[in-house]
Motif scaffolding. Structure first.
Motif, mmCIF file in Angstrom:
data_model
loop_
_atom_site.group_PDB
_atom_site.id
_atom_site.type_symbol
_atom_site.label_atom_id
_atom_site.label_comp_id
_atom_site.label_asym_id
_atom_site.label_seq_id
_atom_site.Cartn_x
_atom_site.Cartn_y
_atom_site.Cartn_z
ATOM 1 N N UNK A 1 0.781 -0.937 0.008
ATOM 2 C CA UNK A 1 0.154 -0.149 -0.080
ATOM 3 C C UNK A 1 0.874 1.410 -0.063
ATOM 4 N N UNK A 2 0.449 2.367 -0.706
ATOM 5 C CA UNK A 2 1.186 3.578 -0.871
ATOM 6 C C UNK A 2 0.496 4.626 0.157
ATOM 7 N N UNK A 3 0.852 5.571 0.005
ATOM 8 C CA UNK A 3 0.565 6.790 0.746
ATOM 9 C C UNK A 3 -0.433 7.700 -0.029
ATOM 10 N N UNK A 4 -1.355 8.397 0.444
ATOM 11 C CA UNK A 4 -2.032 9.252 -0.247
ATOM 12 C C UNK A 4 -1.303 10.163 -1.125
ATOM 13 N N UNK A 5 -1.687 10.663 -2.475
ATOM 14 C CA UNK A 5 -0.954 11.339 -3.102
ATOM 15 C C UNK A 5 -2.002 12.387 -3.616
ATOM 16 N N UNK A 6 -1.337 13.482 -4.353
ATOM 17 C CA UNK A 6 -2.239 14.555 -4.744
ATOM 18 C C UNK A 6 -2.873 13.998 -5.913
ATOM 19 N N UNK A 7 -2.494 12.741 -6.576
ATOM 20 C CA UNK A 7 -3.257 12.223 -7.855
ATOM 21 C C UNK A 7 -4.471 11.450 -7.659
ATOM 22 N N UNK A 8 -4.652 11.126 -6.355
ATOM 23 C CA UNK A 8 -5.523 10.376 -6.039
ATOM 24 C C UNK A 8 -7.096 10.891 -6.285
ATOM 25 N N UNK A 9 -7.924 10.377 -6.971
ATOM 26 C CA UNK A 9 -9.307 10.605 -7.294
ATOM 27 C C UNK A 9 -10.021 10.723 -5.722
ATOM 28 N N UNK A 10 -10.886 11.932 -5.698
ATOM 29 C CA UNK A 10 -11.861 11.837 -4.675
ATOM 30 C C UNK A 10 -12.812 10.589 -4.654
ATOM 31 N N UNK A 11 -13.257 10.430 -3.569
ATOM 32 C CA UNK A 11 -14.100 9.110 -3.516
ATOM 33 C C UNK A 11 -15.560 9.457 -3.967
ATOM 34 N N UNK A 12 -16.158 8.695 -4.634
ATOM 35 C CA UNK A 12 -17.663 8.703 -5.064
ATOM 36 C C UNK A 12 -18.542 8.973 -4.215
ATOM 37 N N UNK A 13 -18.383 8.542 -2.764
ATOM 38 C CA UNK A 13 -19.361 8.598 -1.895
ATOM 39 C C UNK A 13 -18.742 8.917 -0.457
ATOM 40 N N UNK A 14 -19.388 9.297 0.381
ATOM 41 C CA UNK A 14 -18.688 9.874 1.656
ATOM 42 C C UNK A 14 -18.205 8.825 2.886
ATOM 43 N N UNK A 15 -18.241 7.737 2.215
ATOM 44 C CA UNK A 15 -17.728 6.692 3.265
ATOM 45 C C UNK A 15 -16.401 5.868 2.385
ATOM 46 N N UNK A 16 -15.503 5.866 3.387
ATOM 47 C CA UNK A 16 -14.065 5.044 2.863
ATOM 48 C C UNK A 16 -14.506 3.706 2.388
#
Length: 89
Positions: free
Chosen positions: A1-16
């Motif tokens: 697993x990697x870290x969060x990156x600036x290119x990560x897309x926002x989630x389609x819903x408000x739950x992980x």
């Protein structure tokens, strides 16, 4: 697993989603009226806007002007519907 990156897309819903380990989806949840609690290295704590997550300096090489920021050219309609009303950064 990697870290969060600036290119990560926002989630389609408000739950992980369960398979989002260490992507921005882990952090981008509407828990406090458009924000999340942030704890910083100087031990300060403040509300961080959900869209602001993409503009924070997560690491020395993190791009704070990435695609999901105003500086990077994101448009309101680019965000998932649940995030469109939140403040832009």
């Amino acid at each position: 697993y990697g870290l969060a990156t600036a290119g990560d897309r926002p989630p389609e819903c408000d739950e992980a989603p369960a398979d989002s380990a260490w992507s921005m989806s882990v952090y981008a949840m509407n828990r406090h009226s458009g924000g999340v609690n942030g704890v910083f290295m100087d031990w300060s704590v403040r509300k961080v806007g959900i869209k602001e997550l993409w503009a924070l300096k997560w690491s020395p090489d993190y791009d704070t002007g990435g695609r999901w920021t105003k500086a990077g050219g994101v448009q309101p309609e680019d965000w998932p519907e649940w995030m469109r009303g939140f403040k832009d950064y």
